[in-house]
Design a protein around this motif. Structure first.
Motif, mmCIF file in Angstrom:
data_model
loop_
_atom_site.group_PDB
_atom_site.id
_atom_site.type_symbol
_atom_site.label_atom_id
_atom_site.label_comp_id
_atom_site.label_asym_id
_atom_site.label_seq_id
_atom_site.Cartn_x
_atom_site.Cartn_y
_atom_site.Cartn_z
ATOM 1 N N LEU A 422 0.700 -1.258 0.069
ATOM 2 C CA LEU A 422 0.000 -0.103 -0.021
ATOM 3 C C LEU A 422 0.788 1.189 0.045
ATOM 4 O O LEU A 422 1.793 1.379 0.632
ATOM 5 N N THR A 423 0.318 2.183 -0.658
ATOM 6 C CA THR A 423 0.914 3.466 -0.627
ATOM 7 C C THR A 423 -0.338 4.413 -0.153
ATOM 8 O O THR A 423 -1.354 4.315 -0.666
ATOM 9 N N CYS A 424 -0.054 5.221 0.710
ATOM 10 C CA CYS A 424 -1.044 6.246 1.400
ATOM 11 C C CYS A 424 -0.888 7.674 1.246
ATOM 12 O O CYS A 424 0.432 8.127 1.514
ATOM 13 N N SER A 425 -2.002 8.543 1.129
ATOM 14 C CA SER A 425 -1.644 9.834 1.392
ATOM 15 C C SER A 425 -2.012 10.438 2.861
ATOM 16 O O SER A 425 -3.058 9.802 3.448
ATOM 17 N N TYR A 426 -1.436 11.301 3.379
ATOM 18 C CA TYR A 426 -1.667 11.678 4.742
ATOM 19 C C TYR A 426 -2.096 13.117 4.791
ATOM 20 O O TYR A 426 -1.257 13.987 4.583
ATOM 21 N N ALA A 427 -3.246 13.577 5.275
ATOM 22 C CA ALA A 427 -3.416 15.034 5.246
ATOM 23 C C ALA A 427 -3.880 15.207 6.773
ATOM 24 O O ALA A 427 -4.250 14.329 7.483
ATOM 25 N N ILE A 428 -3.658 16.617 7.004
ATOM 26 C CA ILE A 428 -3.866 17.059 8.510
ATOM 27 C C ILE A 428 -5.270 16.768 8.796
ATOM 28 O O ILE A 428 -5.695 16.343 9.831
ATOM 29 N N SER A 429 -6.027 17.289 8.053
ATOM 30 C CA SER A 429 -7.680 17.290 8.272
ATOM 31 C C SER A 429 -8.565 16.211 8.036
ATOM 32 O O SER A 429 -9.672 15.892 8.460
ATOM 33 N N ASP A 430 -7.854 15.212 7.136
ATOM 34 C CA ASP A 430 -8.632 14.064 6.469
ATOM 35 C C ASP A 430 -8.001 12.735 6.841
ATOM 36 O O ASP A 430 -6.915 12.924 7.238
ATOM 37 N N ILE A 434 -5.732 5.429 0.611
ATOM 38 C CA ILE A 434 -4.965 4.629 -0.123
ATOM 39 C C ILE A 434 -4.674 5.069 -1.527
ATOM 40 O O ILE A 434 -5.882 5.237 -2.325
ATOM 41 N N THR A 435 -3.606 5.468 -2.120
ATOM 42 C CA THR A 435 -3.344 6.259 -3.261
ATOM 43 C C THR A 435 -2.711 5.100 -4.297
ATOM 44 O O THR A 435 -2.565 5.336 -5.438
ATOM 45 N N ALA A 436 -2.195 3.727 -3.871
ATOM 46 C CA ALA A 436 -1.481 3.102 -4.629
ATOM 47 C C ALA A 436 -1.756 1.553 -3.919
ATOM 48 O O ALA A 436 -1.454 1.307 -2.727
ATOM 49 N N LEU A 437 -1.931 0.483 -4.835
ATOM 50 C CA LEU A 437 -2.196 -0.812 -4.266
ATOM 51 C C LEU A 437 -1.410 -1.760 -5.112
ATOM 52 O O LEU A 437 -1.656 -1.947 -6.715
ATOM 53 N N ALA A 453 -13.215 -1.329 -6.689
ATOM 54 C CA ALA A 453 -13.659 -0.026 -7.451
ATOM 55 C C ALA A 453 -13.995 0.914 -6.343
ATOM 56 O O ALA A 453 -14.562 2.109 -6.429
ATOM 57 N N ASN A 454 -14.314 0.624 -5.172
ATOM 58 C CA ASN A 454 -14.434 1.364 -3.804
ATOM 59 C C ASN A 454 -13.206 2.206 -3.360
ATOM 60 O O ASN A 454 -13.331 2.836 -2.465
ATOM 61 N N LEU A 455 -12.037 1.830 -4.098
ATOM 62 C CA LEU A 455 -10.732 2.700 -3.693
ATOM 63 C C LEU A 455 -10.663 4.010 -4.437
ATOM 64 O O LEU A 455 -10.137 4.379 -5.217
ATOM 65 N N LYS A 456 -11.566 4.940 -4.008
ATOM 66 C CA LYS A 456 -11.875 6.066 -4.696
ATOM 67 C C LYS A 456 -10.600 7.003 -4.837
ATOM 68 O O LYS A 456 -10.545 7.945 -5.693
ATOM 69 N N ALA A 457 -9.602 6.914 -4.079
ATOM 70 C CA ALA A 457 -8.227 7.905 -4.140
ATOM 71 C C ALA A 457 -7.511 7.018 -5.100
ATOM 72 O O ALA A 457 -5.897 7.687 -4.988
ATOM 73 N N VAL A 458 -7.322 5.702 -5.084
ATOM 74 C CA VAL A 458 -6.326 5.235 -5.742
ATOM 75 C C VAL A 458 -5.903 5.703 -7.411
ATOM 76 O O VAL A 458 -6.799 5.678 -7.901
ATOM 77 N N GLN A 459 -4.707 5.894 -7.290
ATOM 78 C CA GLN A 459 -3.919 6.294 -8.785
ATOM 79 C C GLN A 459 -3.287 5.146 -9.451
ATOM 80 O O GLN A 459 -3.453 5.422 -10.611
ATOM 81 N N SER A 460 -2.794 4.026 -8.729
ATOM 82 C CA SER A 460 -2.216 3.036 -9.316
ATOM 83 C C SER A 460 -2.941 1.758 -8.858
ATOM 84 O O SER A 460 -2.626 1.657 -7.497
ATOM 85 N N LEU A 461 -2.961 0.676 -9.641
ATOM 86 C CA LEU A 461 -3.630 -0.368 -9.229
ATOM 87 C C LEU A 461 -2.893 -1.470 -10.154
ATOM 88 O O LEU A 461 -3.082 -1.682 -11.410
ATOM 89 N N ASP A 462 -1.937 -2.305 -9.322
ATOM 90 C CA ASP A 462 -1.175 -3.308 -9.971
ATOM 91 C C ASP A 462 -1.503 -4.703 -9.343
ATOM 92 O O ASP A 462 -1.292 -5.019 -8.470
ATOM 93 N N LEU A 482 -7.838 7.050 -10.820
ATOM 94 C CA LEU A 482 -7.105 6.104 -11.213
ATOM 95 C C LEU A 482 -6.017 6.603 -12.730
ATOM 96 O O LEU A 482 -7.005 6.837 -13.658
ATOM 97 N N THR A 483 -4.855 6.344 -12.929
ATOM 98 C CA THR A 483 -4.172 6.685 -13.982
ATOM 99 C C THR A 483 -3.306 5.442 -14.503
ATOM 100 O O THR A 483 -3.162 5.617 -15.597
ATOM 101 N N THR A 484 -2.947 4.350 -13.688
ATOM 102 C CA THR A 484 -2.583 3.404 -14.254
ATOM 103 C C THR A 484 -3.035 2.168 -13.645
ATOM 104 O O THR A 484 -3.219 1.952 -12.599
ATOM 105 N N LEU A 485 -3.440 1.073 -14.599
ATOM 106 C CA LEU A 485 -4.099 -0.181 -14.264
ATOM 107 C C LEU A 485 -3.388 -1.278 -14.893
ATOM 108 O O LEU A 485 -3.231 -1.281 -16.260
ATOM 109 N N ASP A 486 -2.572 -2.066 -14.113
ATOM 110 C CA ASP A 486 -1.839 -3.061 -14.719
ATOM 111 C C ASP A 486 -2.390 -4.547 -14.447
ATOM 112 O O ASP A 486 -2.329 -4.907 -13.459
#
Length: 932
Positions: A422-430, A434-437, A453-462, A482-486
């Motif tokens: 997993l790669t995750c994004s960390y914001a102060i208020s949110d 998960i941004t990559a799996l 399809a429920n990982l709404k923030a995921v950018q890369s799915l391998d 989602l920008t990359t689907l492998d």
């Protein structure tokens, strides 16, 4: 005066008594990973099989733990520690040899929201591993540390109980055991008990309480531990045995009542006994020792008069901690057969030992008493877990593919415990998202789970190099980021969904699919096998429709440029900041909706607005819709021009909604619309000018008297009442807040900004699937049900009214994040009206008027909408508040200045009785503790 001392029995017998309270078994039932009918979850950790058993003492079912965790192994405690009296829950354990973190996942038994729960975990080592080395390890609730479990210095046969009260925001919660390198973690039992949100007010979203001790004073039987069913929340009240030489036990068989809005709801059986010194001149003295908590301790003391006092008999006392008064008033008097309490809100810190002394007053004819007490350690719960939708998705993925990695606990927890891949994004208020799996080479079989399809923030799915079969789900195209689907190296078949092809066409997605022999590259009726390459291939799907789209966009752009040129608008000051062209279909739809409004208001062109605003020279405001500019009509009338920003996705929808509403509502306390503009891509609304800006600015600037604040509140309420009762169908504003209440030159209030408003299409609720509003103002019931009602506006208005009373924002950040509602409710329950009132008013107000307004605000912000008043009721009560304030102003003109102080003191004294009537309490305690 001889100091009396309490004497407790030693630790080990007490712990054995606690075992007896968790009594042995009788009967069996099928185990399920579900709560029982009252929402309790009771787990016997390490218990084998699939059947549950019923505890004799409580009649509560205890289930095996296999349904709650997929790690660890079962062990029986050593036979030398098993006796006939040892409850079954302590005869086995689940031990976690592998992995640094192992977790139990418990379902929330209440509706999703900020709900309170009592958690209890039990541990008895019993030399289950034959090593005679009891461990030390950490215990977590979610991503927040509960406590360090230290069994190294205890008797192997002595149970250790950990209990905490915390808020759970999601529909599940995880309890995790973390190996700290000092022995293998294990657990004997785990329990979850739902609580009312109103009890234990010290517990909130950022702060929890860990129990240090909970004692019942007066039982004569050391085995008399009180819990469920006597305590509806299954708290454990352990007896405090006293020396009969020094102490007298008082008791009654009559029921001790929990009075209205009780904050602790101690069971009657606990409150039926109390202790008092035999020597009527003595005090009650006891203490607790610090265990090194950095956030401190909060005590709660419980009192009830169990004896009927005769004529002239008085029991009054004070409570001191380390020599300082715990209560602010002269004394505390327990009520006959009614539960009362004195509790702390601000933690005690920086002391090694805390000495409690309960001392009779000089006028008291009876010595002090105490029925029970609770001592809590404060813990922080500010760490936020992973986004709940992401967690649910990952749980479904883990279950479908039987993942055996280190996937335990919260997926994005910071540090070494984050889930593999997993790669995750960390914001102060949110919460983290998960941004990559990356699940490549993971041995996945079966089809592609819809949970991806429920990982709404995921950018890369391998998902490459597995054995996935079936078709590619079209739902993956709905992932906005989602920008990359492998998908390389699987056994996928069928056509690539057309929705994914469109994403590839517009350049937003890179799909990699090589080495899937049965996968097709087109979405038509015929299906051609995908060509195989030596490496990963990227689809570049270019077709005639794409060319047509490009041509259409070029034509549209030329038309727009020609139109701007003919108008001489080559260099205007307001331009769309969003470079995405507006579709002709969308523009036509908006135009059709506008024409269907049959607007009576004036329609402006873009050139008109440019002239009115002097080329958009002066910005007077900015919101989600766009900028607001000052303008003047031909006759000199000043107006406000709100331009729709092209960068706002919701701008067009809000513009049309507001335009529709403003054409059919007319009230002196609602901002009126002068006209509108729909000129090509340009949209604007033209309003009457409100020269004094927003109420939010005036509250922040401390520029309003109490009389002015009341009139503003009344006029705003009248505007909302018109929306609710004067419109057909009724309208809900849905974004009531101080920044949406505007003031004119006479400081007359008008409600503005109707872009979020919605009509009621049923009797009570509006149909919606979108949550709107501003944090701090949103109705918690609307948050839970997604069904706004007129009472949602009432709740938001209550927050506005509290802002007017206190001068504080909806969310306070010092010393810790909390709502102004909770802050005000706590102070008003103690009678601290002057602490609540905005100091900038300098005490120039009628205290009864302020009290009543504050009470109205608290009524408006009740958790349950059914308990809130209507806006009509609010208007009526605010009129009474205004009359009280006018009466004060009139009286002051007939009074000498020397008398004003005594008049204020008299009113302050009378307000205490108002508080007692409304909140069921007499103000007794300063900042910190509160009494009842």
């Amino acid at each position: 005066m001889r100091q009396s001392k309490l004497r407790a029995v030693s630790a080990r017998p007490w712990l054995l008594l606690l075992c007896l309270a968790l009594a042995a078994t009788a009967g069996v039932m099928q185990a399920r990973a579900q709560p029982n009918s009252i929402g309790f979850i009771s787990i016997d950790c390490g218990f084998p099989g699939t059947t549950s058993y019923v505890d004799d003492a409580t009649t509560l079912p205890y289930a095996p733990d296999a349904a709650f965790t997929d790690a660890g192994e079962n062990h029986n405690v050593s036979s030398e520690h098993v006796t006939p009296e040892l409850p079954r829950i302590y005869r086995d354990v689940r031990s976690f040899v592998d992995g640094a973190r192992n977790c139990y996942t418990l379902p929330s038994t209440l509706a999703v929201g900020l709900n309170k729960y009592l958690f209890r975990a039990a541990f008895m080592y019993g030399n289950y591993d034959g090593l005679n080395r009891p461990p030390v390890f950490d215990l977590y609730i979610g991503v927040n540390l509960w406590k360090t479990v230290n069994l190294s210095s205890s008797d192997p046969a002595a149970p250790v109980i950990a209990e905490a009260i915390v808020v759970v925001p999601d529909d599940f919660v995880q309890v995790c055991l973390v190996n700290t390198g000092t022995g293998t973690p294990f657990i004997s039992g785990l329990e979850l008990r739902p609580l009312k949100n109103s009890i234990y007010p010290q517990v909130n979203a950022t702060q929890g309480l860990v129990l240090q001790s909970r004692r019942n004073f007066g039982p004569t039987d050391m085995t008399d531990i009180i819990r469920y069913p006597d305590d509806q929340y299954d708290r454990l009240w352990t007896p405090m045995i006293i020396d009969a030489i020094d102490w007298l036990v008082l008791s009654t068989t009559e029921k001790v009542r929990n009075i209205y809005d009780d904050l602790f709801e101690v069971p009657s059986k606990v409150m039926q006994t109390a202790i008092t010194p035999r020597d009527a001149t003595s005090s009650i003295n006891f203490y607790w020792n610090s265990k090194g908590s950095s956030l401190g301790y909060i005590p709660v003391f419980h009192f009830s008069e169990v004896l009927q006092a005769g004529a002239g008999v008085v029991r009054q006392f004070n409570i001191n901690i380390n020599g300082k008064r715990f209560t602010s008033h002269d004394y505390y008097t327990p009520r006959h057969l009614e539960s009362g309490y004195v509790y702390g809100t601000r933690p005690y810190t920086n002391q090694i030992r805390y000495n409690v002394s309960i001392v009779k007053t000089d006028t008291s004819t009876l010595p002090p008493i105490i029925n029970a007490d609770e001592i809590f350690i404060v813990i922080s719960t500010t760490n936020v877990g992973t986004d709940s939708e992401d967690v649910s998705a990952m749980k479904a993925i883990k279950a479908k593919y039987q993942v055996k990695k280190n996937w335990m606990g919260d997926p994005c927890v910071a540090g070494t415990f984050r889930w593999d891949g997993l790669t995750c994004s960390y914001a102060i208020s949110d919460p983290p998202k998960i941004t990559a799996l990356n699940m490549s080479f993971s041995g996945l079989t079966g089809d592609i789970s819809s949970a991806f399809a429920n990982l709404k923030a995921v950018q890369s799915l391998d998902l490459s190099h597995n054995n996935l079969t079936g078709s590619i789900p079209s739902s993956l195209s709905q992932l906005p980021s989602l920008t990359t689907l492998d998908l390389t190296g699987n056994q996928l078949s069928g056509p690539i969904p057309s929705s994914l092809l469109k994403r590839i066409q517009d350049g937003s997605l890179n799909l990699i699919y090589a080495d899937n022999p049965d996968l097709c590259t087109n979405a038509g009726d015929s299906c051609q096998t995908a060509p195989q390459g030596k490496s990963k291939l990227v689809i570049y799907y270019v077709a005639v429709p794409m060319a047509l789209i490009v041509v259409a966009l070029a034509v549209l752009l030329c038309c727009l440029l020609r139109r701007r040129k003919t108008r001489g608008l080559a260099d205007v000051s307001v331009k769309p900041r969003d470079k995405t062209p507006t579709s002709l279909a969308s523009m036509a739809a908006d135009e059709h909706r506008l024409s269907s409004l049959r607007l009576e208001n004036r329609r402006f062109t873009y050139e008109d607005l440019e002239m009115i605003t002097d080329s958009f020279k002066r910005v007077i405001g900015r919101g989600g819709f766009g900028y607001v500019y000052e303008g003047f009509l031909e006759d000199g009338t000043q107006v406000a021009v709100k331009m729709r920003s092209q960068s706002s996705n919701q701008g067009a929808k809000e513009f049309l909604t507001e335009a529709q509403i403003l054409t059919r509502i007319h009230h002196k306390n609602l901002v009126s619309m002068v006209g509108y503009c729909k000129d090509g891509v340009y949209m604007a609304l033209v309003y009457e000018y409100m020269s004094e800006g927003s109420l939010q600015e005036h509250i922040a600037g401390k520029r309003l008297t109490w009389g002015q604040r009341l009139r503003i509140a009344l006029e705003s309420a009248q505007g909302l009442e018109y929306l609710h009762r004067g419109c057909n169908p009724p309208l809900i504003h849905r974004d009531v807040k101080t920044s949406n209440i505007l003031l004119n030159a006479k400081l007359e209030a008008k409600v503005a900004d109707f872009g979020m408003s919605k009509a009621l299409d049923r009797d009570t609720y509006a149909s919606t699937n979108t949550l709107v509003g501003t944090p701090g103002y949103v109705d918690p019931e609307y948050l839970e049900t997604m069904q706004p009602s007129t009472k949602s506006d009432v709740y938001s208005f209550g927050v506005v009214l509290l802002e007017l009373v206190t001068g504080r924002p909806p969310i306070l950040h010092s010393p810790q994040p909390t709502s102004v509602i909770q802050w005000a409710r706590q102070h008003l329950a103690r009678g601290d009206i002057e602490v609540v009132v905005d100091a900038s008013m300098g005490g120039n107000h009628d205290v009864n008027s302020v009290w009543k307004a504050a009470e109205v605000a608290l009524q408006c912000t009740e958790q349950a909408s059914a308990q809130r008043p209507t806006m009509g009721d609010v208007v009526a009560q605010l009129l009474e508040c205004l009359d009280l304030e006018k009466g004060r102003s009139a009286n002051e003109s007939f009074c000498d200045g020397d008398d004003s102080g005594s008049a204020t003191a008299s009113l302050s004294h009378s307000s205490a009785f108002v508080t007692g009537r409304i909140f069921g309490t007499v103000p007794m305690v300063e900042t910190g503790p509160a009494t009842r």
